[in-house]
Design an enzyme around this catalytic site. Sequence first.
Site, PDB file in Angstrom:
ATOM      1  CG  ASP A   8      -1.706   1.147   1.473  1.00  0.00           C
ATOM      2  OD1 ASP A   8      -2.367   1.554   0.507  1.00  0.00           O
ATOM      3  OD2 ASP A   8      -1.703   1.690   2.587  1.00  0.00           O
ATOM      4  CG  LEU A   9       1.671   5.727  -1.763  1.00  0.00           C
ATOM      5  CD1 LEU A   9       3.174   5.550  -1.840  1.00  0.00           C
ATOM      6  CD2 LEU A   9       1.177   6.472  -3.003  1.00  0.00           C
ATOM      7  CG  ASP A  10      -2.104   7.677   2.888  1.00  0.00           C
ATOM      8  OD1 ASP A  10      -1.208   8.097   3.643  1.00  0.00           O
ATOM      9  OD2 ASP A  10      -3.291   7.997   3.003  1.00  0.00           O
ATOM     10  CB  THR A  16      -0.116  11.220   1.577  1.00  0.00           C
ATOM     11  OG1 THR A  16      -0.452   9.853   1.373  1.00  0.00           O
ATOM     12  CG2 THR A  16       1.188  11.535   0.877  1.00  0.00           C
ATOM     13  CE  LYS A  44      -5.011   7.330   8.478  1.00  0.00           C
ATOM     14  NZ  LYS A  44      -4.162   7.001   9.630  1.00  0.00           N
ATOM     15  CB  SER A 115      -1.700   3.009  -3.715  1.00  0.00           C
ATOM     16  OG  SER A 115      -2.280   4.246  -3.359  1.00  0.00           O
ATOM     17  CB  ALA A 116      -7.231   3.581  -3.064  1.00  0.00           C
ATOM     18  CE  LYS A 146      -5.647  -0.750  -1.211  1.00  0.00           C
ATOM     19  NZ  LYS A 146      -4.570   0.096  -0.650  1.00  0.00           N
ATOM     20  CD  GLU A 170      -3.605  -1.591   2.879  1.00  0.00           C
ATOM     21  OE1 GLU A 170      -3.716  -0.754   3.800  1.00  0.00           O
ATOM     22  OE2 GLU A 170      -3.957  -1.376   1.721  1.00  0.00           O
ATOM     23  CG  ASP A 171      -2.148   2.558   6.364  1.00  0.00           C
ATOM     24  OD1 ASP A 171      -2.351   2.119   5.211  1.00  0.00           O
ATOM     25  OD2 ASP A 171      -2.574   3.656   6.757  1.00  0.00           O
TER      26      ASP A 171
HETATM   27  P1  B16 Z   1      -6.217   9.971  -4.465  1.00  0.00           P
HETATM   28  P2  B16 Z   1      -3.679   4.117  -0.116  1.00  0.00           P
HETATM   29  C1  B16 Z   1      -5.486   6.051  -0.426  1.00  0.00           C
HETATM   30  O1  B16 Z   1      -4.167   5.626  -0.468  1.00  0.00           O
HETATM   31  C2  B16 Z   1      -5.682   6.975   0.768  1.00  0.00           C
HETATM   32  O2  B16 Z   1      -5.488   6.257   1.985  1.00  0.00           O
HETATM   33  C3  B16 Z   1      -7.085   7.517   0.752  1.00  0.00           C
HETATM   34  O3  B16 Z   1      -7.286   8.388   1.846  1.00  0.00           O
HETATM   35  C4  B16 Z   1      -7.319   8.247  -0.586  1.00  0.00           C
HETATM   36  O4  B16 Z   1      -8.646   8.744  -0.669  1.00  0.00           O
HETATM   37  C5  B16 Z   1      -7.040   7.283  -1.734  1.00  0.00           C
HETATM   38  O5  B16 Z   1      -5.729   6.794  -1.627  1.00  0.00           O
HETATM   39  C6  B16 Z   1      -7.229   7.940  -3.080  1.00  0.00           C
HETATM   40  O6  B16 Z   1      -6.224   8.907  -3.267  1.00  0.00           O
HETATM   41  O7  B16 Z   1      -7.244  10.999  -4.161  1.00  0.00           O
HETATM   42  O8  B16 Z   1      -4.790  10.487  -4.416  1.00  0.00           O
HETATM   43  O9  B16 Z   1      -6.505   9.225  -5.740  1.00  0.00           O
HETATM   44  O10 B16 Z   1      -3.745   4.002   1.384  1.00  0.00           O
HETATM   45  O11 B16 Z   1      -4.589   3.125  -0.865  1.00  0.00           O
HETATM   46  O12 B16 Z   1      -2.275   4.138  -0.649  1.00  0.00           O
HETATM   47 MG    MG Z   2      -2.967   3.074   3.368  1.00  0.00          MG
END
Ligand code: B16
Ligand code: MG
Length: 216
Positions: A8-10, A16, A44, A115-116, A146, A170-171
Amino acid sequence: MKKGFVFDLDGVITDTAKFHYIAWKNLAAELGITINETFNETLKGISRMDSLEKILAYGHKENDFTTEEKEALAQKKNEEYVKLLADLSEKDLLPGVHNFLVQAKERSIPCAIASASKNAPMILEKLGVLDFFGHIVDPETLKKGKPDPEIFVKAAESIKIESKDAIGFEDAQAGIEGIKAAGMYAVGISETENLAGADLQVASMTELSVEKLLTV
Ligand code: B16
Ligand code: MG
């Protein structure tokens, strides 16, 4: 032996969430909705549009906007979010991440990003770690977010390994559920949350060794 890693990223590579929070809080305030940090936890790992829907529902305004208006709101939030990322650099990698990626590279263990975030490639470039990843799953290609396992299954396929041979990091609870549903070994990374279902939970990646993990 496990054969590859899916990250996962964030919350795993960088934090972030604090910038997502500022941007969503400001947009929500313009709409007369007040969100707090506890509510932000529920965003998240959730996609941009799903996050907006959650905020509107929280403020009882889910029926107040057309699809086009919602898209414009999400875009506005993203513009502020991207501005907040302007100074992102290697210093923003979470503890232990760089060392772990170097260890994986030394052993030729393939790594992918699940990552989303549609901003993932830009964020990884700013962090100086883009080249460590063989593939970044494009969230636009997903049917479900997810906790559906789709993003993790695609990530494993992209680095040519079977899900059962992959370890996912994952977090967020939704992410751990997705990793387990994909049939992978799940490493939860959180100092504060209890990530139910994780095979292993650590406070940060400094606690992990690539060599030991591959033998789980
Ligand atoms: P974006 P992850 C997710 O990242 C974030 O946790 C989530 O808060 C955010 O809405 C989503 O990415 C979409 O991000 O607006 O930059 O496309 O935890 O899946 O890495
Ligand atoms: Mg995350």
